[in-house]
Design a protein around this motif. Structure first.
Motif, PDB file in Angstrom:
ATOM      1  N   ILE A   1       2.533   6.488  -6.820  1.00  8.77           N
ATOM      2  CA  ILE A   1       1.575   7.490  -7.324  1.00  8.77           C
ATOM      3  C   ILE A   1       2.120   8.898  -7.084  1.00  8.77           C
ATOM      4  CG2 ILE A   1      -0.727   8.494  -6.949  1.00  8.77           C
ATOM      5  CD1 ILE A   1      -1.706   5.633  -6.316  1.00  8.77           C
ATOM      6  N   ALA A   2       2.647   9.116  -5.894  1.00 11.25           N
ATOM      7  CA  ALA A   2       3.119  10.459  -5.526  1.00 11.25           C
ATOM      8  C   ALA A   2       4.313  10.903  -6.350  1.00 11.25           C
ATOM      9  CB  ALA A   2       3.483  10.489  -4.047  1.00 11.25           C
ATOM     10  N   LEU A   3       5.168   9.973  -6.703  1.00  7.30           N
ATOM     11  CA  LEU A   3       6.424  10.370  -7.347  1.00  7.30           C
ATOM     12  C   LEU A   3       6.388  10.314  -8.869  1.00  7.30           C
ATOM     13  CD1 LEU A   3       8.847   8.625  -4.858  1.00  7.30           C
ATOM     14  CD2 LEU A   3       8.292  11.055  -4.988  1.00  7.30           C
TER      15      LEU A   3
ATOM     16  N   PHE B   1       1.361   4.085  -2.921  1.00  7.02           N
ATOM     17  CA  PHE B   1       1.203   5.515  -2.691  1.00  7.02           C
ATOM     18  C   PHE B   1       2.443   6.279  -3.134  1.00  7.02           C
ATOM     19  CE2 PHE B   1      -2.582   5.254   0.044  1.00  7.02           C
ATOM     20  CZ  PHE B   1      -3.224   6.382  -0.428  1.00  7.02           C
ATOM     21  N   ARG B   2       3.584   5.752  -2.789  1.00 10.46           N
ATOM     22  CA  ARG B   2       4.831   6.449  -3.129  1.00 10.46           C
ATOM     23  C   ARG B   2       5.017   6.490  -4.647  1.00 10.46           C
ATOM     24  NH1 ARG B   2       8.555   4.539   1.938  1.00 10.46           N
ATOM     25  NH2 ARG B   2       7.601   6.010   3.351  1.00 10.46           N
TER      26      ARG B   2
ATOM     27  N   MET C   1       0.833  -1.209   0.000  1.00 12.29           N
ATOM     28  CA  MET C   1       0.000   0.000   0.000  1.00 12.29           C
ATOM     29  C   MET C   1       0.873   1.267   0.000  1.00 12.29           C
ATOM     30  SD  MET C   1      -3.266   0.928   0.178  1.00 12.29           S
ATOM     31  CE  MET C   1      -4.327   2.218   0.749  1.00 12.29           C
ATOM     32  N   ILE C   2       1.849   1.270   0.915  1.00  2.56           N
ATOM     33  CA  ILE C   2       2.727   2.444   1.020  1.00  2.56           C
ATOM     34  C   ILE C   2       3.542   2.601  -0.254  1.00  2.56           C
ATOM     35  CG2 ILE C   2       4.724   3.376   2.272  1.00  2.56           C
ATOM     36  CD1 ILE C   2       3.473   2.108   4.800  1.00  2.56           C
TER      37      ILE C   2
ATOM     38  N   THR D   1       3.454   9.776 -11.208  1.00  2.00           N
ATOM     39  CA  THR D   1       2.349  10.330 -11.994  1.00  2.00           C
ATOM     40  C   THR D   1       2.554  11.804 -12.337  1.00  2.00           C
ATOM     41  OG1 THR D   1       1.004   8.784 -10.744  1.00  2.00           O
ATOM     42  CG2 THR D   1      -0.173  10.325 -12.165  1.00  2.00           C
TER      43      THR D   1
END
Lengths: 216, 162
Positions: free
Chosen positions: B8-10, B5-6, B1-2, B12
Motif C-alpha cells: 500500500i505504501a509503495l 502495508f508495504r 500484514m507487513i 498506491t
C-alpha cells in the motif's frame, strides 16, 4: 520572536528526550519527521517547472491512536492564463489530528490514518497583463495588480498510511480533500490564482502526499 | 500484514500521482465579460385619433464618438442595440442618425473595474448617472436601468419623431 524560537526549540528537545527515554511507553510512542516528495514532483510535472512546493510534517504518536500533526511548506509559483500572468510565493501551515484506524494490533509500528486539518497560507503575489475586456474601444487593454498580499484559510480531510520500512525509517502517503473557507472571489478583488499548500484557487481541491520519514 | 502495508505504501501513491498529474485547471475564459448598455429604440406615430403607436425605427445608423466603426448601419426593424460605454472616461457620446438627421445622445456614467479571474480578466461595470440628447429626431429619452453589467437588460429608452 527569539524567545518564541527558544521555547519551541526547548519543547522539541524535551519531546525528543522523552522519545528516547519513553519510546515504548503507553502514552508516547515517538516523534515523526516527514518530508513530502509527491507535491513537489506532481506540481513540477503538471506546471512544467513553473510551480515549486516544498513541504514537511512533524507529528507525535500518542497512545498508539492519536497523531497531533503540524505540517508546513513554501511555494513559488508562476502561471499564465489567456495572457494574464500570476507570480507569487508564500508559506503555509496545517494543524490537525490524525487517528490510527487499525483495530487489531494497534501497537504495530504501522498506521492507517484518518484526520482533519485547519490550514492557512500567507503569500505575496503579482497579477500582470490582466485583460480589461473593452473590445470596442481597445481590443487589448491590459492592467497590472502588483505587490499584493493575501491570507487564505481552508480545512482538509486526510486519509493515508504510515509504514515502518526499516528501523526508524517510515514511508507513507496521504490523500486530501480541501475546502476553501476564504471563498472564491466574493468581493471581486484581484485574488491570487494559486494558494500555497491548497493549489489553484477553487472552492474545493484534492491533493496527495508521499512521505518519507524518520521516528526520533 | 507487513507485506500488505508495504505494498500500500509503495504502489498506491504512484497511481495517485499519475491521476493527479493529469488534472489541470481550466485556463480558458468561458463567460461573457463585456458589459453593453442596451438602448431600446421606438419610433412614435401619432394616429388620427391622437393615440400613439410605437414601432421599431425603419432606418437607423448608430455610432460612437471616438470610434471609427459603426454599431448599426442603416438597420431596419432593430428594436434594441447594445453599445459599449467608455471605460477610460465617464462620458460616452452616441451618434444616432434616423431618416438622415443626426442626434447625439450623451451618457454620463461612473465606471467600476471588477476582477473576475486570471483567464477572464476584469469586467467594467457602469452606472448611468444621467443622459442628455439633441432633439432633431429624438423626441425623448429615459433611463430604464442605471446599472450596466453583462446581464441582458434594457438600460436606456429612445423615442423618435416620425
Amino acid at each position: 520572536m527569539n524567545r518564541l524560537t527558544t521555547i519551541l526549540l526547548l519543547l522539541f528537545l524535551s519531546v525528543s528526550a522523552r522519545a528516547r527515554v519513553y519510546g515504548d511507553s503507553a502514552i508516547y510512542q515517538g516523534l515523526f519527521i516527514k518530508l513530502d516528495l509527491a507535491t513537489t514532483t506532481i506540481e513540477a510535472i503538471r506546471s512544467k517547472g513553473n510551480l515549486q512546493t516544498y513541504e514537511g510534517a512533524l507529528s507525535v504518536r500518542l497512545k498508539n491512536r492519536y497523531y497531533p500533526t503540524l505540517e508546513g511548506g513554501y511555494s513559488f509559483g508562476k502561471r499564465d492564463a489567456e495572457g494574464g500572468l500570476y507570480k507569487g510565493q508564500g508559506g503555509f501551515v496545517r494543524l490537525g489530528l490524525d487517528f490510527n484506524g487499525l483495530r487489531k494490533r494497534i501497537e504495530s509500528p504501522h498506521a492507517l490514518l484518518v484526520g482533519l486539518r485547519v490550514c492557512s497560507a500567507l503569500q505575496r503575489y503579482d497579477l500582470c497583463n490582466v485583460k480589461q475586456n473593452t473590445p470596442y474601444w481597445d481590443t487589448d487593454a491590459r492592467v497590472d495588480f502588483s505587490n499584493r498580499r493575501a491570507m487564505d484559510w481552508w480545512g482538509e480531510v486526510v486519509a493515508g498510511c504510515n509504514v515502518n520500512i526499516a528501523s526508524g525509517f517510515y514511508m507513507g502517503w496521504a490523500v486530501r480533500f480541501k475546502l476553501l473557507f476564504t471563498s472564491k472571489n466574493k468581493n471581486q478583488r484581484p485574488e491570487a490564482y494559486y494558494i500555497p499548500g491548497f493549489g489553484f484557487r477553487d472552492n474545493t481541491n484534492w491533493g496527495v502526499n508521499y512521505y518519507i520519514g524518520w521516528r526520533i | 500484514m507487513i507485506r500488505l502495508f508495504r505494498h500500500i505504501a509503495l504502489c498506491t501513491p504512484m497511481l495517485l500521482c499519475l491521476l493527479f498529474a493529469s488534472c489541470e485547471k481550466d485556463r480558458t475564459c468561458r463567460q461573457e465579460m463585456t458589459a453593453h448598455a442596451r438602448i431600446n429604440l421606438s419610433a412614435v406615430t401619432v394616429l388620427s385619433d391622437d393615440s400613439r403607436m410605437e414601432a421599431a425605427p425603419d432606418s437607423i445608423t448608430i455610432g460612437l464618438v471616438g470610434s471609427d466603426s459603426l454599431v448599426l448601419e442603416n438597420a431596419h426593424s432593430e428594436q434594441t442595440v447594445g453599445v459599449e460605454l467608455r471605460a477610460d472616461t465617464t462620458l460616452t457620446k452616441v451618434v444616432v442618425i434616423y431618416h438622415e438627421e443626426a442626434d447625439t445622445l450623451t451618457v454620463f456614467h461612473t465606471n467600476e473595474q471588477r476582477y473576475v479571474s486570471l483567464a477572464c480578466g476584469c469586467m467594467v461595470r457602469h452606472i448611468i448617472d444621467s443622459v442628455q440628447t439633441t432633439h432633431h429626431r429624438i423626441d425623448s429619452s429615459a433611463i430604464l436601468n442605471a446599472v450596466v453589467t453583462t446581464a441582458k437588460e434594457n438600460h436606456l429608452q429612445l423615442w423618435f419623431h416620425p
